[in-house]
Structures are given as structure tokens and as C-alpha cells.
Design an enzyme around this catalytic site. Structure first.
Site, PDB file in Angstrom:
ATOM      1  N   ASN A   1      68.747  56.465  40.904  1.00 42.51           N
ATOM      2  CA  ASN A   1      68.277  56.318  39.525  1.00 42.51           C
ATOM      3  C   ASN A   1      67.235  55.192  39.492  1.00 42.51           C
ATOM      4  O   ASN A   1      67.430  54.153  40.106  1.00 42.51           O
ATOM      5  CB  ASN A   1      69.460  55.980  38.632  1.00 42.51           C
ATOM      6  CG  ASN A   1      70.676  56.800  38.990  1.00 42.51           C
ATOM      7  OD1 ASN A   1      71.202  56.668  40.099  1.00 42.51           O
ATOM      8  ND2 ASN A   1      71.092  57.662  38.120  1.00 42.51           N
TER       9      ASN A   1
ATOM     10  N   GLU B   1      75.252  61.813  41.341  1.00 39.80           N
ATOM     11  CA  GLU B   1      76.117  61.051  40.461  1.00 39.80           C
ATOM     12  C   GLU B   1      77.111  62.000  39.787  1.00 39.80           C
ATOM     13  O   GLU B   1      76.770  63.144  39.455  1.00 39.80           O
ATOM     14  CB  GLU B   1      75.302  60.296  39.429  1.00 39.80           C
ATOM     15  CG  GLU B   1      74.821  61.181  38.351  1.00 39.80           C
ATOM     16  CD  GLU B   1      73.773  60.525  37.462  1.00 39.80           C
ATOM     17  OE1 GLU B   1      73.775  60.849  36.277  1.00 39.80           O
ATOM     18  OE2 GLU B   1      72.953  59.733  37.961  1.00 39.80           O
TER      19      GLU B   1
ATOM     20  N   HIS C   1      64.063  61.512  35.229  1.00 39.13           N
ATOM     21  CA  HIS C   1      63.460  60.492  36.096  1.00 39.13           C
ATOM     22  C   HIS C   1      62.005  60.799  36.432  1.00 39.13           C
ATOM     23  O   HIS C   1      61.656  60.960  37.596  1.00 39.13           O
ATOM     24  CB  HIS C   1      64.251  60.399  37.418  1.00 39.13           C
ATOM     25  CG  HIS C   1      65.684  60.018  37.259  1.00 39.13           C
ATOM     26  ND1 HIS C   1      66.612  60.188  38.268  1.00 39.13           N
ATOM     27  CD2 HIS C   1      66.349  59.452  36.225  1.00 39.13           C
ATOM     28  CE1 HIS C   1      67.807  59.751  37.847  1.00 39.13           C
ATOM     29  NE2 HIS C   1      67.676  59.308  36.616  1.00 39.13           N
TER      30      HIS C   1
HETATM   31  P1  FDA Z   1      59.960  53.942  29.586  1.00 41.77           P
HETATM   32  O1  FDA Z   1      59.851  55.404  29.499  1.00 41.77           O
HETATM   33  O2  FDA Z   1      61.307  53.310  29.647  1.00 41.77           O
HETATM   34  O3  FDA Z   1      59.189  53.252  28.396  1.00 41.77           O
HETATM   35  C1  FDA Z   1      57.945  53.698  27.918  1.00 41.77           C
HETATM   36  C2  FDA Z   1      57.803  53.269  26.453  1.00 41.77           C
HETATM   37  O4  FDA Z   1      56.454  53.428  26.052  1.00 41.77           O
HETATM   38  C3  FDA Z   1      58.632  54.095  25.489  1.00 41.77           C
HETATM   39  O5  FDA Z   1      59.326  53.232  24.608  1.00 41.77           O
HETATM   40  C4  FDA Z   1      57.595  54.938  24.751  1.00 41.77           C
HETATM   41  O6  FDA Z   1      57.958  55.227  23.396  1.00 41.77           O
HETATM   42  C5  FDA Z   1      56.381  54.037  24.781  1.00 41.77           C
HETATM   43  N1  FDA Z   1      55.096  54.749  24.730  1.00 41.77           N
HETATM   44  C6  FDA Z   1      54.724  55.842  25.443  1.00 41.77           C
HETATM   45  N2  FDA Z   1      53.465  56.186  25.174  1.00 41.77           N
HETATM   46  C7  FDA Z   1      52.995  55.271  24.269  1.00 41.77           C
HETATM   47  C8  FDA Z   1      51.751  55.096  23.593  1.00 41.77           C
HETATM   48  N3  FDA Z   1      50.706  55.908  23.822  1.00 41.77           N
HETATM   49  N4  FDA Z   1      51.637  54.071  22.700  1.00 41.77           N
HETATM   50  C9  FDA Z   1      52.683  53.247  22.466  1.00 41.77           C
HETATM   51  N5  FDA Z   1      53.891  53.367  23.083  1.00 41.77           N
HETATM   52  C10 FDA Z   1      54.036  54.365  23.975  1.00 41.77           C
HETATM   53  N6  FDA Z   1      67.476  55.585  35.057  1.00 41.77           N
HETATM   54  C11 FDA Z   1      68.360  54.822  35.744  1.00 41.77           C
HETATM   55  O7  FDA Z   1      67.962  54.009  36.580  1.00 41.77           O
HETATM   56  N7  FDA Z   1      69.702  54.975  35.506  1.00 41.77           N
HETATM   57  C12 FDA Z   1      70.198  55.875  34.615  1.00 41.77           C
HETATM   58  O8  FDA Z   1      71.418  55.961  34.404  1.00 41.77           O
HETATM   59  C13 FDA Z   1      69.276  56.694  33.916  1.00 41.77           C
HETATM   60  N8  FDA Z   1      69.695  57.664  33.035  1.00 41.77           N
HETATM   61  C14 FDA Z   1      68.787  58.303  32.219  1.00 41.77           C
HETATM   62  C15 FDA Z   1      69.222  59.144  31.201  1.00 41.77           C
HETATM   63  C16 FDA Z   1      68.309  59.707  30.307  1.00 41.77           C
HETATM   64  C17 FDA Z   1      68.787  60.624  29.216  1.00 41.77           C
HETATM   65  C18 FDA Z   1      66.919  59.411  30.443  1.00 41.77           C
HETATM   66  C19 FDA Z   1      65.897  59.970  29.497  1.00 41.77           C
HETATM   67  C20 FDA Z   1      66.489  58.581  31.465  1.00 41.77           C
HETATM   68  C21 FDA Z   1      67.406  58.026  32.367  1.00 41.77           C
HETATM   69  N9  FDA Z   1      66.986  57.167  33.367  1.00 41.77           N
HETATM   70  C22 FDA Z   1      67.910  56.477  34.115  1.00 41.77           C
HETATM   71  C23 FDA Z   1      65.548  56.930  33.622  1.00 41.77           C
HETATM   72  C24 FDA Z   1      65.037  55.578  33.092  1.00 41.77           C
HETATM   73  O9  FDA Z   1      65.427  55.393  31.749  1.00 41.77           O
HETATM   74  C25 FDA Z   1      63.508  55.585  33.235  1.00 41.77           C
HETATM   75  O10 FDA Z   1      63.199  55.703  34.602  1.00 41.77           O
HETATM   76  C26 FDA Z   1      62.881  54.307  32.690  1.00 41.77           C
HETATM   77  O11 FDA Z   1      63.182  54.122  31.324  1.00 41.77           O
HETATM   78  C27 FDA Z   1      61.379  54.315  32.885  1.00 41.77           C
HETATM   79  O12 FDA Z   1      60.878  53.031  32.580  1.00 41.77           O
HETATM   80  P2  FDA Z   1      59.348  52.805  32.280  1.00 41.77           P
HETATM   81  O13 FDA Z   1      59.116  51.346  32.176  1.00 41.77           O
HETATM   82  O14 FDA Z   1      58.550  53.562  33.285  1.00 41.77           O
HETATM   83  O15 FDA Z   1      59.045  53.501  30.872  1.00 41.77           O
END
Ligand code: FDA
Length: 501
Positions: A478, A355, A440
Site C-alpha cells: 500500500n 491484504e 493505488h
Molecule cells: P492524494 O490523492 O492523497 O491527494 C490529492 C489531493 O489533491 C486530493 O485531496 C484532491 O482533492 C486534490 N486535488 C486533485 N486535483 C486538484 C486540483 N486540480 N486542484 C486542487 N486540488 C486538487 N494507501 C495505503 O498506503 N494504505 C491503505 O490502506 C490505502 N487504502 C486506500 C483505500 C481507498 C478507498 C483509497 C481511495 C485509497 C487507498 N490508499 C491506501 C491509497 C492512498 O490513499 C493514496 O496512495 C494516497 O492518498 C495518495 O497520496 P497523494 O499525495 O499522491 O495524493
């Protein structure tokens, strides 16, 4: 406080969790979501919900004393700054040679991500998850995910002449000169809003450099899509600043959770217990894996198997920058939301989808930045560390070398044809390629290995994983659209077979 019991509990509020809660709520199942981060809906004294991007304050990071930008420096000047410790929106979890960026708050990663909403190539999806019916995924669940997420595409004419994507047009020109194909990347950022930002009609967000510390406007994060719909069913409630620590099983077969309530500096307000009949883990690859590794190795869920904690990968992420000639301006105005990628995934030896990333510093930097997604078969795994009561990722820098090698093949060619060089000042030392962090994280509780083919954790009834932990380390693009679509598929089956029975 927390209720003592709910028929369904969903841990986390990211993609997998949000899909699951919506469908449970629609089916009339009382559901409580437990989220360790905050709800991001209240403006601070500056009138904004989220921290400014270029002068981060305490809202930017999760319990850190200093901001931790992915680009550590420009010309070796550290661009980070000291901040107050606070339950901010972006976390960076460090494990030796790898650190993982994560979103914290209602909406998880959707609050901080680049909004790129990419459906993987069908042939690659079939390769990574061969036992999932791809016909059903591409016929039903990917379209459903795209519709619910509000995915939209940039207007091509506007793209061709707006200032905010000059950086992308320049990278496209350089890529095409080297024989590469570029492709537009769909997004959950509202491109109509972005056009109105440029026209000066609405407050700026993407055009004010906002991305990793949250977007104050324009982005269709989960709190505006799936989670709003889930709350709208009347059956779903979200409890914030509630971190699930331990999971065990009661004699009657229900689950008992130990939940730590946090204050805004990360301190413990209270520890409480809560029960659930159906427990859905949506805490993300890192969060869900840690909960299950801890439960297995401390003996609270002793029937969990060896596959828990395995099959983790960083989606082959490598970041790099190229230095442009003085006459090749990228522009001082750069949209924080990427819109274009270089698609070299068909290269048989070195598949890469890169990207074209912004460097939204507000000044001309004569640099082009890329986040390359590569196909690297190396996988890490998690082990339980009793001293810190946490799961530690085992991953070495050498495991990431194949990703650098693949990116280098293509960017050497692009540099060669354009007579340009790499930037060596972006990652804190003199390296040109950065593969020691990922946006990711994927895997840890892999579908069909640690769970059955619908996310049911092996060894236990009524215990499910819904999130990126299910995907075996790579999606080639992504990942959030893949995570969303897979969660839609799995919850359909679980509702029909396990809950409505
Ligand atoms: P996700 O991580 O979204 O959610 C987990 C949640 O659980 C969080 O809110 C966390 O606080 C909570 N949690 C964790 N442990 C816990 C506990 N023990 N008790 C209570 N709550 C808890 N992807 C994409 O497709 N396009 C993009 O442009 C981007 N760009 C990007 C930029 C940046 C800076 C990041 C950090 C990530 C991306 N991503 C991305 C990746 C994408 O955001 C990521 O793959 C998903 O958010 C993952 O989704 P999940 O449902 O797996 O968990």
C-alpha cells in the site's frame, strides 16, 4: 477569496502536499494550499462528520447521483443507492477499462483509505527507484514518515481473541494451511481507540464498518498529523473548494494559476488567478498528471516533455472473494481496518502481497475478501482530450491480466487445500477477480524521467511534483508511506538547494 500571490503554493492536501507544506512552513516560507474538496470537521444534523458506511448519503461521494461501492453486489443485489450530488469525500474517476478511487477534501486519500501503513521491502524499493539512495530512505526518511504519520501496531494478544478480527484469523488459518506466511500490517488507525470501541467506552468507527466514506473517529488522517502541524507553523493556509485548472508562466518567471471556486454541488462560484514563485503539485497521480498534460498540450507550459503522462500503473491491484464453508464463520462484526496480509512477495514467478480485507456488512456473509497487490510490469499513459479539457488514461483490461494470473496461482492453491471456491457475485457480474478499479494510482510524472531525482519538473525552474505521480506504477505494498517518505526526502533537498539559497 484568494491572495493574489504567495511565495509558495501547494496544490492538493494529500500526503505529498501535506509533507511539503509542513516543511515549507517550518522554514518560514509563506505557503498557500489549494484543495478542491471540503474541510471535513463539521458534524451534520445526524451528529457525524462523515456519512454512515452502510447507508451512504450525499457526503459519501464526490458529485455523483449514486453511491459507487467497490463491491457492487452481494448475491447480485445492487447494494448502491441514490444520493444527492454533493462535494462528498470519495471519488471514482472512470476511464474505460480502469476506474480510480480517490479521496477529496483536506487530507486527500487519508480521509477514505484503509490506514494500512506499510514500508516497502528495501530490495523492491531499490528495483523501482534505483537512482534514489536507499540507505538514506531507510535510515532517515521512512522512519521520519512513520513517526509523523503516527503509525502503530495492533496488540497481538488482543488480535487473537477479539471478535472484530475473526475474519482475519480465519483467512490466516486457510492461508497457513496452504503453506503461506501472513504478516501484521501497521496502521494509522489508533488501535488503542479500537480496543476501547470494543469495550463500549467510546463511539464506534472501525467497529461500525466505517472506512471508504470517512472515519468519524480513531483514524490519524493527515488533517490530524501533518496538516495540523503545518497550520501550527503559522505560515501555511489552506483554501478549500478551490480547483486549480490551468498553470502558466508569467514574464517574470513566476507561475500564474487559474483557480475555479466550487459550490457544494460542483457549480462554479468564481474563477480567479493566483501567482506563486515556487509551485508544488500534490494533486495526486491523477490530479498532478492531468494538470501537466493539460499545460503541455494546450501550450501554457510548452516546454514540458513527452515523459509527462507516462509510466502509470494501478500497483497491480486485484480484488477477489472466497466462499467459506457454513461452519467457518467470519463474524458479523468486522473491523473496517485491515490488520493482516498474506505475504507471497518472495514467489519468484508471481509475487503477491494480499491484504485480508473486511466485508463490514454487519451480517455473516461466509466470505473472505482480499486486495492483492501484484507485480505487473504493464504501464498506462495519459493523453489530453480537448473536447472535455481533461487527461484520459489509456489502459486496457488485457494489461491487467497478469495481475489476475498472479493472484489466481496463490488463491487457487488456498482454495484447493481448504476445499473452498471463489465468490462470483461481488463485482456486478459473475467474474471472480476484479482488476478494473484501483485504490493505488501511481505514476504519470515519474521521478528521474519527467522530473529530476528530487521531483523538479524537467524544463522549468521552481516547479515540483510531490505526490504519488512520482512513483513508477508500483510499490509492492500500500503506497502512502512510500509517497510520504519520498516527499520528505525531496523537500529536504529543494529547501536547501532552491529556496534557502
Ligand atoms: P492524494 O490523492 O492523497 O491527494 C490529492 C489531493 O489533491 C486530493 O485531496 C484532491 O482533492 C486534490 N486535488 C486533485 N486535483 C486538484 C486540483 N486540480 N486542484 C486542487 N486540488 C486538487 N494507501 C495505503 O498506503 N494504505 C491503505 O490502506 C490505502 N487504502 C486506500 C483505500 C481507498 C478507498 C483509497 C481511495 C485509497 C487507498 N490508499 C491506501 C491509497 C492512498 O490513499 C493514496 O496512495 C494516497 O492518498 C495518495 O497520496 P497523494 O499525495 O499522491 O495524493
Amino acid at each position: 477569496g484568494l491572495p493574489d500571490f504567495s511565495q509558495a503554493v501547494v496544490i492538493g492536501t494529500g500526503y505529498g502536499a501535506a509533507v511539503t507544506a509542513l516543511r515549507l512552513g517550518e522554514a518560514g516560507i509563506p505557503t498557500v494550499m489549494l484543495e478542491m474538496g471540503q474541510l471535513w470537521d463539521t458534524p451534520s444534523a445526524d451528529g457525524s462528520v462523515f456519512s454512515p458506511m452502510l447507508s451512504p448519503d450525499k457526503r459519501s461521494m464526490w458529485l455523483k447521483d449514486r453511491s459507487e461501492m467497490p463491491l457492487a453486489s452481494f448475491l447480485w443485489f445492487d447494494i448502491n443507492r441514490n444520493i444527492e450530488r454533493y462535494t462528498g469525500v470519495l471519488d471514482r474517476v472512470r476511464y474505460g477499462d480502469m476506474s480510480v478511487y480517490l479521496g477529496r477534501g483536506v487530507g486527500g486519500g487519508s480521509l477514505v483509505n484503509g490506514a494500512m501503513a506499510v514500508t516497502p521491502r528495501r530490495s523492491y524499493f531499490e528495483e523501482i527507484l534505483p537512482d534514489v539512495d536507499a540507505g538514506e530512505m531507510y535510515g532517515t526518511y521512512f522512519p521520519r514518515a512513520n513517526a509523523e504519520l503516527g503509525v502503530n501496531e495492533i496488540d497481538r494478544d488482543w488480535f487473537e481473541d477479539c471478535d472484530a478480527y475473526q475474519y482475519a484469523r480465519l483467512s490466516r488459518k486457510h492461508a497457513e494451511k496452504a503453506g503461506y506466511r501472513t504478516t501484521f500490517v501497521p496502521s494509522v488507525y489508533d488501535f488503542d481507540y479500537m480496543r476501547r470501541e470494543e469495550a463500549g467506552e467510546v463511539p464506534r468507527s472501525a467497529l461500525d464498518s466505517e472506512v471508504i466514506f470517512g472515519n468519524n473517529h480513531g483514524k490519524r488522517s493527515l488533517d490530524k498529523t501533518y496538516l495540523a502541524a503545518a497550520l501550527g507553523t503559522g505560515n501555511v493556509t489552506i483554501k478549500t473548494l478551490q480547483e486549480v485548472r490551468d498553470i502558466r508562466r508569467a514574464a517574470d518567471g513566476t507561475y500564474r494559476l487559474t483557480v475555479r471556486e466550487l459550490d457544494e454541488t460542483g457549480g462554479t462560484v468564481a474563477r480567479r488567478e493566483m501567482g506563486a514563485r515556487h509551485l508544488f503539485l500534490g494533486a495526486g497521480s491523477i490530479g498532478s498528471t492531468e494538470l501537466l498534460v493539460r499545460a503541455r498540450d494546450t501550450g501554457t507550459l510548452p516546454g514540458l516533455g513527452e515523459e509527462i503522462g507516462r509510466g502509470w500503473g494501478p500497483n497491480g491491484n486485484v480484488m477477489l472473494g472466497r466462499a467459506n464453508h457454513m461452519w467457518n464463520l467470519t463474524g458479523s462484526l468486522q473491523s473496517g481496518m485491515p490488520a493482516l496480509g498474506i505475504d507471497a512477495w518472495d514467489d519468484p514467478a508471481h509475487p503477491v502481497f494480499a491484504e485480508i480485507a473486511p466485508m463490514p456488512a454487519g451480517i455473516e456473509l461466509w466470505a473472505s475478501l482480499y486486495l492483492a497487490i501484484t507485480k505487473n510490469p504493464a504501464r498506462g499513459h495519459f493523453t489530453y482530450d480537448a473536447a472535455s479539457d481533461s487527461a484520459k488514461l489509456q489502459w486496457t483490461a488485457e494489461q491487467g491480466q497478469a495481475s489476475i494470473d498472479a493472484a489466481k496461482v496463490h488463491f487457487d492453491r488456498i482454495n484447493g487445500v481448504n476445499n473452498t471456491v471463489y465468490r462470483h457475485d461481488l463485482f456486478g457480474d459473475t467474474r471472480a477477480f476484479e482488476n478494473r478499479f484501483t485504490y493505488h494510482p501511481l505514476g504519470g510524472v515519474v521521478l528521474g524521467e519527467a522530473t529530476d531525482l528530487y521531483g523538479r519538473v524537467k524544463g522549468y525552474d521552481n516547479l515540483y511534483v510531490t505526490d504519488g505521480a512520482l512513483i513508477p506504477g508500483s510499490t509492492g505494498v500500500n503506497p502512502f508511506v512510500t509517497i510520504t517518505a519520498l516527499a520528505e526526502r525531496n523537500v529536504d533537498r529543494v529547501l536547501a538547494a532552491d529556496i534557502r539559497r
